[in-house]
Enzyme design. Structure first.
Site, PDB file in Angstrom:
ATOM      1  N   GLU A  65       2.458   6.211   4.213  1.00 35.77           N
ATOM      2  CA  GLU A  65       3.009   6.492   5.535  1.00 35.77           C
ATOM      3  C   GLU A  65       3.758   5.240   5.991  1.00 35.77           C
ATOM      4  O   GLU A  65       3.193   4.142   5.973  1.00 35.77           O
ATOM      5  CB  GLU A  65       1.880   6.825   6.513  1.00 35.77           C
ATOM      6  CG  GLU A  65       2.373   7.320   7.857  1.00 35.77           C
ATOM      7  CD  GLU A  65       1.241   7.729   8.780  1.00 35.77           C
ATOM      8  OE1 GLU A  65       1.524   8.062   9.943  1.00 35.77           O
ATOM      9  OE2 GLU A  65       0.071   7.707   8.338  1.00 35.77           O
ATOM     10  N   ARG A  68     -11.596   3.800  -3.800  1.00 33.97           N
ATOM     11  CA  ARG A  68     -10.571   2.824  -3.451  1.00 33.97           C
ATOM     12  C   ARG A  68     -11.079   1.411  -3.741  1.00 33.97           C
ATOM     13  O   ARG A  68     -12.273   1.198  -3.991  1.00 33.97           O
ATOM     14  CB  ARG A  68     -10.182   2.951  -1.981  1.00 33.97           C
ATOM     15  CG  ARG A  68     -11.277   2.559  -0.993  1.00 33.97           C
ATOM     16  CD  ARG A  68     -10.805   2.765   0.434  1.00 33.97           C
ATOM     17  NE  ARG A  68     -11.827   2.387   1.395  1.00 33.97           N
ATOM     18  CZ  ARG A  68     -11.663   2.490   2.703  1.00 33.97           C
ATOM     19  NH1 ARG A  68     -10.529   2.975   3.191  1.00 33.97           N
ATOM     20  NH2 ARG A  68     -12.624   2.127   3.529  1.00 33.97           N
ATOM     21  N   LYS A  71      -5.074  -1.177   8.881  1.00 28.42           N
ATOM     22  CA  LYS A  71      -3.743  -1.331   9.477  1.00 28.42           C
ATOM     23  C   LYS A  71      -3.834  -1.798  10.922  1.00 28.42           C
ATOM     24  O   LYS A  71      -3.042  -2.631  11.373  1.00 28.42           O
ATOM     25  CB  LYS A  71      -2.975  -0.004   9.404  1.00 28.42           C
ATOM     26  CG  LYS A  71      -2.443   0.332   8.030  1.00 28.42           C
ATOM     27  CD  LYS A  71      -1.622   1.610   8.063  1.00 28.42           C
ATOM     28  CE  LYS A  71      -1.105   1.960   6.679  1.00 28.42           C
ATOM     29  NZ  LYS A  71      -0.323   3.215   6.681  1.00 28.42           N
TER      30      LYS A  71
END
Length: 766
Positions: free
Chosen positions: A140, A387, A397
């Site tokens: 994104e 992950r 973020k």
């Protein structure tokens, strides 16, 4: 890798508190562990006898260079115009039992669970037999990529390379309020840079890792809108007019903030049974801008009592009156990620959609949208992997944005950050990241990678390719009283490994040199074997043994110079009758000034449960970047961007971008310390630090304190302890307003007098 690091990794990896692993062989690494039947790239442990062991292949070996690529490299890195890719029709099914059995019986040493899954799908009778492997990396564009994204990049593009397939780069720009073109350009460059480690065939002549597969979710807005209309017409989607609060309440589940952990059932919306005609009309009006933001939302009609909360009539479209960077003002409704994700994969013909484990509970919804949309062009399958979680790393973020916006760091490319641009500026190579990913492996179990393991992987990559140079971080002048003139020491190898001969360089020696201040210590303990008492010796790297004759101090008692003699017979050899410690040095007559930044973890160790009143910023490490005014050998004045160096006895370094700004100045960032320093004990409340780091940090703190005027000392350094001060800056009342006691006042007076002397000494030399 030390056995403590391996044990910690296995305990985290296997979800156990204790793992008994006894390693007696020096230099054991995880590839060795894999070869003896402990494949950390899989979800199970299998012990084997040595004679049963087969060679282990890497997680993502290079594709056969002789094989032809199905897709020609694109000439330009631009968003394709016109129609989106046409996906082939393919049946949605797992591999047939026969294909799965054949894949399971085939040799699979060294293959992780994703590769076994792909093997089964591509095998005869498998779900994708005869089709090209297609994956995607779908960031994104609302932030900079970080080290965790590197795993996804290497996984997706590496598997496409291995299976002679394609990996698309797709920007998930479904939210017009957060996307910025700045992020788009950064992401493209980050993906290109990380993929250098894969040596992709299509990149060798200037092509991009994604070839011509650069797409945007917004390319598919028309098709996704048609998919939504299709679901409405089938009675499988409806427009809900509840408020956001009502929808949250009626969704059920465990109420946030509630002491009760009882699962509340979902409640159907009063608008759930609107007719198809009314839903079509309202959805059209939403797109025409006739309804306010937040007043309506399009939801899938699934099951409000479903045990998976994601299946309780999830949202598909919301109203947004924002101009989109690509489609401008065409759309007033935008798709939600869970709806868009599978549709985008289906439109592009993705065969294997790989996500991290936090999307595992979303897979059922992913499948529902694919299975229930009658016009879907293909049927991809999603699978999840763990992950990359690194001990002490902050990659959120939101937190990264706060660090940058509030100026706690110098930007997204600050070398203390674990953003891709920060790692790149620090000097970490793409090969360092691939080495880490190959070592950690790809599994379907969450685990935390110890920071020591990250550093060890970086050292493994940097050791054979780093040019050796001499640098003194905290210089102390040494006068060689028995030597006059200058001489050149030639033919010094850039690399000590005979297998990587590299080039040669020369350095000079004179009667004045610099050594590191840490290589001299007054009143040294018995286990200190460098310069201390008169008569102590050290061997200069590539040069003479020198012996301490005299220590010179200034009026404040600070050591300013050492006077030493030299042993002329020891320039090229170690003396036979003694073995003094070897130290680095530089010639004071031709060395160059350099700013050397010792990069340490940005955060101190944080508790798993954040204490009340604390947030992550309270754990910022004050010594995350220690700047040293160093002296470097003259050869470093010719350093080039992208070069890596080992400053002997100091660590691995790379020149910073600022080296080539005006005015030009040599600046080096430490990529990782040498292994010896990682064995030193931890300082209280901090990560492991070498003595040089601690001394440099102490010097920097002293430099800061000595500039504070005495009348401001208590106010600036201990202001939260007191509520009132006199004209000289002495505290008179504590933080609760009570007068300072006589005993406390005497102690404070001593502290202030000590600081006054420090400040006056600084003023005298400033």
């Amino acid at each position: 890798i030390s056995h403590q690091v391996v044990r910690r990794f296995f305990c985290s990896h296997l979800g156990v508190r204790h793992f008994d692993l006894r390693l007696t062989m020096a230099g054991v690494n995880l590839n060795f562990l894999s070869s003896i039947g402990i494949p950390i790239g899989t979800s199970s442990i299998v012990m084997k006898l040595p004679e049963e062991v087969m060679p282990v292949s890497s997680a993502a070996p290079s594709a056969d260079k002789s094989s032809k690529q199905d897709v020609k490299p694109a000439g330009k890195d631009v968003k394709p115009a016109g129609k989106a890719p046409t996906a082939p029709k393919q049946a949605k099914a797992e591999a047939t039992p026969k294909a799965a059995a054949e894949a399971d019986s085939a040799p699979s040493e060294g293959k992780n669970f994703l590769e076994k899954w792909i093997d089964a799908d591509l095998a005869p009778g498998g779900r994708c037999h005869g089709k090209k492997f297609i994956s995607r990396f779908p960031p994104e564009p609302n932030g900079y990529l970080h080290i965790g994204h590197a795993k996804a990049i290497l996984n997706n593009f590496g598997l496409a390379q291995k299976y002679n397939g394609q990996c698309n780069l797709r920007f998930d720009d479904t939210n017009p309020t957060t996307e910025e073109i700045e992020y788009v350009e950064s992401i493209k460059e980050d993906v290109r840079w990380v993929c250098e480690a894969l040596e992709l065939e299509q990149c060798k002549n200037g092509g991009m890792p994604w070839r011509d597969g650069l797409y945007w979710a917004s390319d598919y807005f028309d098709q996704m809108h048609a998919f939504a209309v299709d679901l409405i017409k089938q009675g499988k989607a409806y427009v809900d007019s509840q408020t956001e609060e009502q929808m949250k309440l009626n969704r059920g589940g465990v109420a946030r903030g509630s002491e009760s952990k009882e699962e509340r059932p979902g409640v159907n919306s009063p608008f759930r049974d609107r007719s198809v005609e009314e839903n079509l009309k309202l959805f059209a009006e939403m797109q025409e801008g006739k309804h306010a933001e937040g007043s309506m939302i399009l939801r899938a009609k699934i099951d409000m009592s479903h045990p998976n909360m994601n299946m309780r009539d999830p949202p598909m479209y919301r109203i947004r009156f924002e101009s989109h960077h690509n489609t401008k003002d065409k759309w007033k409704v935008y798709p939600i990620y869970d709806f868009a994700h599978g549709n985008e994969d289906a439109i592009e013909g993705v065969t294997h959609s790989m996500c991290t484990l936090e999307f595992e509970n979303h897979r059922e919804l992913y499948d529902w949208f694919i299975d229930n949309t009658s016009t879907i062009p293909s049927k991809p399958v999603q699978k999840e992997y763990a992950r990359l979680e690194i001990e002490g790393a902050v990659t959120s973020k939101r937190k990264l944005l706060k660090l940058v916006k509030d100026k706690h760091v110098e930007g997204w490319d600050d070398p203390r950050l674990l953003t891709i641009v920060g790692l790149k500026r620090r000097g970490v190579r793409p090969q360092c990241l691939k080495n880490l990913m190959d070592t950690v492996g790809t599994t379907n179990k969450n685990s935390t990678v110890p920071w020591e393991l990250v550093e060890d992987c970086w050292r493994t990559d940097l050791e054979p390719i780093s040019l050796r140079r001499l640098v003194v971080l905290d210089p102390l002048l040494v006068e060689i009283v028995s030597y006059k003139g200058t001489e050149t020491i030639e033919d010094l190898a850039d690399f000590p490994d005979e297998g990587n001969p590299g080039g040669k360089r020369s350095i000079t020696f004179s009667e004045q040199i610099y050594i590191d201040r840490s290589d001299y210590m007054e009143d040294a303990p018995a286990d200190y074997f460098r310069l201390s008492k008169v008569g102590s010796e050290v061997k200069l790297r590539y040069c003479y043994v020198i012996k301490l004759e005299e220590v010179v101090k200034d009026k404040q008692g600070k050591v300013t110079k050492l006077r030493c003699s030299h042993d002329p017979a020891t320039r090229d050899v170690m003396p036979a009758d003694r073995k003094p410690k070897v130290v680095q040095w530089v010639n004071a007559k031709d060395c160059v000034d350099a700013e050397v930044r010792l990069i340490n973890p940005l955060f101190l160790e944080m508790p798993k449960e954040m204490p009340a009143g604390k947030d992550f910023l309270d754990y910022l490490n004050p010594t995350a970047m220690v700047k040293c005014s160093a002296k470097a050998e003259s050869n470093l004045s010719k350093c080039k961007a992208g070069e890596r160096f080992q400053f002997e006895r100091c660590g691995f370094f790379s020149p910073d971008y600022d080296c080539w700004k005006d005015p030009k100045k040599l600046i080096f960032n430490r990529i990782v310390a040498l292994k010896e320093s990682t064995k030193k004990p931890k300082a209280e409340g901090a990560k492991s630090a070498s003595r040089k780091d601690q001394q440099a940090a102490a010097a920097a703190e002293k430099d800061r304190l000595q500039k504070i005027p005495p009348e401001e000392f208590f106010k600036s350094e201990r202001g939260d302890e007191f509520s009132a001060f006199d004209a000289d800056g002495m505290p008179t009342h504590d933080k609760d307003g009570k007068e300072i006691t006589k005993n406390a006042k005497k102690k404070l007076e001593k502290d202030l007098e000590k600081h006054r002397k420090l400040h006056e000494a600084w003023k005298a030399t400033a």
